[in-house]
Design a protein around this motif. Structure first.
Motif, PDB file in Angstrom:
ATOM      1  N   ASP A 173      39.444 -12.790 -17.699  1.00  0.00           N
ATOM      2  CA  ASP A 173      40.475 -12.296 -18.604  1.00  0.00           C
ATOM      3  C   ASP A 173      41.505 -13.402 -18.839  1.00  0.00           C
ATOM      4  OD1 ASP A 173      42.486 -11.045 -19.978  1.00  0.00           O
ATOM      5  OD2 ASP A 173      42.611  -9.298 -18.646  1.00  0.00           O
ATOM      6  N   PRO A 174      41.511 -14.016 -20.031  1.00  0.00           N
ATOM      7  CA  PRO A 174      42.441 -15.123 -20.266  1.00  0.00           C
ATOM      8  C   PRO A 174      43.904 -14.695 -20.180  1.00  0.00           C
ATOM      9  CG  PRO A 174      41.356 -14.448 -22.312  1.00  0.00           C
ATOM     10  CD  PRO A 174      40.663 -13.735 -21.207  1.00  0.00           C
ATOM     11  N   VAL A 175      44.213 -13.447 -20.598  1.00  0.00           N
ATOM     12  CA  VAL A 175      45.597 -12.974 -20.534  1.00  0.00           C
ATOM     13  C   VAL A 175      46.075 -12.930 -19.087  1.00  0.00           C
ATOM     14  CG1 VAL A 175      47.144 -11.045 -21.021  1.00  0.00           C
ATOM     15  CG2 VAL A 175      45.344 -11.646 -22.668  1.00  0.00           C
ATOM     16  N   GLN A 176      45.224 -12.409 -18.214  1.00  0.00           N
ATOM     17  CA  GLN A 176      45.576 -12.332 -16.799  1.00  0.00           C
ATOM     18  C   GLN A 176      45.714 -13.717 -16.195  1.00  0.00           C
ATOM     19  OE1 GLN A 176      42.632 -10.443 -14.154  1.00  0.00           O
ATOM     20  NE2 GLN A 176      44.277  -9.166 -13.337  1.00  0.00           N
ATOM     21  N   LEU A 177      44.960 -14.658 -16.713  1.00  0.00           N
ATOM     22  CA  LEU A 177      45.018 -16.030 -16.211  1.00  0.00           C
ATOM     23  C   LEU A 177      46.144 -16.830 -16.852  1.00  0.00           C
ATOM     24  CD1 LEU A 177      41.177 -16.847 -16.248  1.00  0.00           C
ATOM     25  CD2 LEU A 177      42.585 -16.394 -14.233  1.00  0.00           C
ATOM     26  N   GLY A 178      46.770 -16.261 -17.884  1.00  0.00           N
ATOM     27  CA  GLY A 178      47.840 -16.971 -18.559  1.00  0.00           C
ATOM     28  C   GLY A 178      47.338 -18.086 -19.455  1.00  0.00           C
ATOM     29  N   LEU A 179      46.139 -17.917 -20.005  1.00  0.00           N
ATOM     30  CA  LEU A 179      45.520 -18.954 -20.824  1.00  0.00           C
ATOM     31  C   LEU A 179      45.228 -18.433 -22.234  1.00  0.00           C
ATOM     32  CD1 LEU A 179      42.922 -20.230 -18.191  1.00  0.00           C
ATOM     33  CD2 LEU A 179      45.150 -21.245 -18.710  1.00  0.00           C
ATOM     34  N   VAL A 180      45.038 -19.360 -23.161  1.00  0.00           N
ATOM     35  CA  VAL A 180      44.684 -18.985 -24.530  1.00  0.00           C
ATOM     36  C   VAL A 180      43.256 -18.469 -24.586  1.00  0.00           C
ATOM     37  CG1 VAL A 180      44.412 -19.826 -26.900  1.00  0.00           C
ATOM     38  CG2 VAL A 180      46.306 -20.648 -25.493  1.00  0.00           C
ATOM     39  N   VAL A 181      42.351 -19.164 -23.945  1.00  0.00           N
ATOM     40  CA  VAL A 181      40.951 -18.751 -23.888  1.00  0.00           C
ATOM     41  C   VAL A 181      40.469 -18.846 -22.445  1.00  0.00           C
ATOM     42  CG1 VAL A 181      40.365 -19.370 -26.267  1.00  0.00           C
ATOM     43  CG2 VAL A 181      40.203 -21.099 -24.466  1.00  0.00           C
ATOM     44  N   ALA A 182      39.461 -18.066 -22.116  1.00  0.00           N
ATOM     45  CA  ALA A 182      38.893 -18.097 -20.764  1.00  0.00           C
ATOM     46  C   ALA A 182      38.240 -19.454 -20.505  1.00  0.00           C
ATOM     47  CB  ALA A 182      37.873 -16.979 -20.602  1.00  0.00           C
ATOM     48  N   PRO A 183      38.316 -19.945 -19.274  1.00  0.00           N
ATOM     49  CA  PRO A 183      37.682 -21.237 -18.968  1.00  0.00           C
ATOM     50  C   PRO A 183      36.175 -21.234 -19.242  1.00  0.00           C
ATOM     51  CG  PRO A 183      39.205 -20.619 -17.232  1.00  0.00           C
ATOM     52  CD  PRO A 183      39.078 -19.425 -18.128  1.00  0.00           C
ATOM     53  N   ASN A 184      35.502 -20.166 -18.842  1.00  0.00           N
ATOM     54  CA  ASN A 184      34.062 -20.087 -19.055  1.00  0.00           C
ATOM     55  C   ASN A 184      33.774 -19.005 -20.082  1.00  0.00           C
ATOM     56  OD1 ASN A 184      33.034 -21.944 -16.841  1.00  0.00           O
ATOM     57  ND2 ASN A 184      34.319 -20.542 -15.669  1.00  0.00           N
ATOM     58  N   LYS A 185      32.937 -19.335 -21.051  1.00  0.00           N
ATOM     59  CA  LYS A 185      32.739 -18.433 -22.178  1.00  0.00           C
ATOM     60  C   LYS A 185      31.305 -18.538 -22.684  1.00  0.00           C
ATOM     61  CE  LYS A 185      34.732 -17.350 -26.735  1.00  0.00           C
ATOM     62  NZ  LYS A 185      35.729 -17.780 -27.764  1.00  0.00           N
ATOM     63  N   LEU A 186      30.784 -17.419 -23.193  1.00  0.00           N
ATOM     64  CA  LEU A 186      29.478 -17.389 -23.850  1.00  0.00           C
ATOM     65  C   LEU A 186      29.714 -17.101 -25.325  1.00  0.00           C
ATOM     66  CD1 LEU A 186      26.358 -17.423 -23.629  1.00  0.00           C
ATOM     67  CD2 LEU A 186      26.464 -14.946 -23.274  1.00  0.00           C
ATOM     68  N   SER A 187      29.314 -18.032 -26.194  1.00  0.00           N
ATOM     69  CA  SER A 187      29.448 -17.851 -27.631  1.00  0.00           C
ATOM     70  C   SER A 187      28.065 -17.855 -28.265  1.00  0.00           C
ATOM     71  CB  SER A 187      30.301 -18.964 -28.258  1.00  0.00           C
ATOM     72  OG  SER A 187      31.626 -18.921 -27.761  1.00  0.00           O
ATOM     73  N   SER A 188      27.860 -17.007 -29.264  1.00  0.00           N
ATOM     74  CA  SER A 188      26.568 -16.906 -29.941  1.00  0.00           C
ATOM     75  C   SER A 188      26.709 -17.349 -31.390  1.00  0.00           C
ATOM     76  CB  SER A 188      26.035 -15.468 -29.876  1.00  0.00           C
ATOM     77  OG  SER A 188      25.795 -15.095 -28.536  1.00  0.00           O
ATOM     78  N   PHE A 189      25.746 -18.143 -31.834  1.00  0.00           N
ATOM     79  CA  PHE A 189      25.668 -18.605 -33.212  1.00  0.00           C
ATOM     80  C   PHE A 189      24.316 -18.161 -33.764  1.00  0.00           C
ATOM     81  CE2 PHE A 189      28.349 -21.392 -30.741  1.00  0.00           C
ATOM     82  CZ  PHE A 189      29.495 -21.527 -31.518  1.00  0.00           C
ATOM     83  N   ARG A 190      24.324 -17.007 -34.423  1.00  0.00           N
ATOM     84  CA  ARG A 190      23.094 -16.351 -34.867  1.00  0.00           C
ATOM     85  C   ARG A 190      22.180 -16.105 -33.666  1.00  0.00           C
ATOM     86  NH1 ARG A 190      21.098 -19.768 -39.973  1.00  0.00           N
ATOM     87  NH2 ARG A 190      21.507 -21.454 -38.480  1.00  0.00           N
ATOM     88  N   LYS A 191      21.077 -16.809 -33.542  1.00  0.00           N
ATOM     89  CA  LYS A 191      20.134 -16.538 -32.462  1.00  0.00           C
ATOM     90  C   LYS A 191      20.277 -17.508 -31.289  1.00  0.00           C
ATOM     91  CE  LYS A 191      16.677 -14.456 -35.511  1.00  0.00           C
ATOM     92  NZ  LYS A 191      15.266 -14.480 -35.968  1.00  0.00           N
ATOM     93  N   VAL A 192      21.306 -18.315 -31.314  1.00  0.00           N
ATOM     94  CA  VAL A 192      21.517 -19.318 -30.259  1.00  0.00           C
ATOM     95  C   VAL A 192      22.721 -18.916 -29.414  1.00  0.00           C
ATOM     96  CG1 VAL A 192      21.981 -21.745 -29.737  1.00  0.00           C
ATOM     97  CG2 VAL A 192      20.543 -21.140 -31.710  1.00  0.00           C
ATOM     98  N   ASP A 193      22.542 -18.898 -28.105  1.00  0.00           N
ATOM     99  CA  ASP A 193      23.622 -18.609 -27.158  1.00  0.00           C
ATOM    100  C   ASP A 193      24.081 -19.918 -26.518  1.00  0.00           C
ATOM    101  OD1 ASP A 193      23.484 -15.753 -27.423  1.00  0.00           O
ATOM    102  OD2 ASP A 193      21.682 -15.789 -26.166  1.00  0.00           O
TER     103      ASP A 193
END
Length: 240
Positions: free
Chosen positions: A159-179
């Protein structure tokens, strides 16, 4: 006056007769259960790898160790992906001397051995590992492909809010069929993440019979997950 002698000690009891011998105990190798087990182990040793490779592993989660697509055709990496060449070819293009040839040979050997290890990890499925680089050797990545389905990547919740960050350090992003698995440098709440604060760990596309992944990304391309995902799609089209 002489005292009378005390009572005599009772005579010792005669030694008991040894028990009658029973039927001889069979040696371990003659016992029926052990013989069966030994035969099974011996049979496994004799038939060895073929026995292991013919087991039905299709129920394994994620399809690991199974050719879920049915194709057994060999895989060969495309000569180019975008502006990237095979790393051994890029090494030769960068310099025209003996050191370039030596480096190119080392790159090719590492990719060939990695290909064998990847195939083994998937129960003998056709596979290929190929390292790529641009002509200046400033951007590098490794392409892997195997004719089997793989689990989609997993990234634990943060949770980036709980961590005081804009975005979480580790993240999974998907671009159509690519993770894509991404690491973000910490940016405190209220700040703006720098363009180079994004780092691609790996990008993957998978389906029955094929998994394509780009990993070990370095250089500016590693800060652009969408570009890396596009390279995965290019490789997928070439290998499908």
């Amino acid at each position: 006056m002489t005292e009378p002698p005390g009572p005599f000690a009772p005579p010792p009891m005669p030694a008991s007769a040894p028990p009658a011998p029973g039927p001889p105990r069979a040696a371990w190798y003659a016992r029926p259960v052990t013989v069966g087990l030994a035969g099974l182990l011996l049979g496994a040793a004799v038939i060895g790898v073929p026995w292991l490779l013919t087991r039905d592993d299709t129920s394994a989660a994620g399809g690991q160790g199974a050719l879920t697509g049915g194709s057994t055709a060999a895989l060969s990496a495309p000569e180019k992906l975008g502006d990237f060449l095979h790393q051994d070819a890029a090494a030769k293009a960068l310099r025209k001397d003996g050191s370039a040839d030596k480096n190119a040979k080392q790159f090719a050997t590492a990719d060939r051995r990695s290909t064998g290890l990847l195939s083994t990890a998937y129960g003998g499925a056709p596979a290929v590992v190929q390292s790529f680089a641009d002509r200046k050797f400033e951007n590098l990545f490794q392409l892997t492909a195997v004719r089997a389905r793989s689990p989609r990547p997993f990234v634990a919740y943060q949770d980036p809010v709980q961590l005081g960050l804009v975005v979480a350090p580790n993240k999974l992003s998907s671009f159509r069929k690519v993770d894509c698995v991404i690491y973000n440098d910490p940016t405190n709440s209220g700040g703006t993440p720098a363009s180079d604060s994004v780092h691609v760990i790996s990008c993957q596309r998978t389906a029955d019979g094929l998994t394509v992944q780009i990993r070990q990304v370095s250089g500016d391309v590693g800060h652009d997950p969408q570009q890396v995902a596009g390279l995965v799609d290019q490789a997928w089209t070439a290998l499908s």
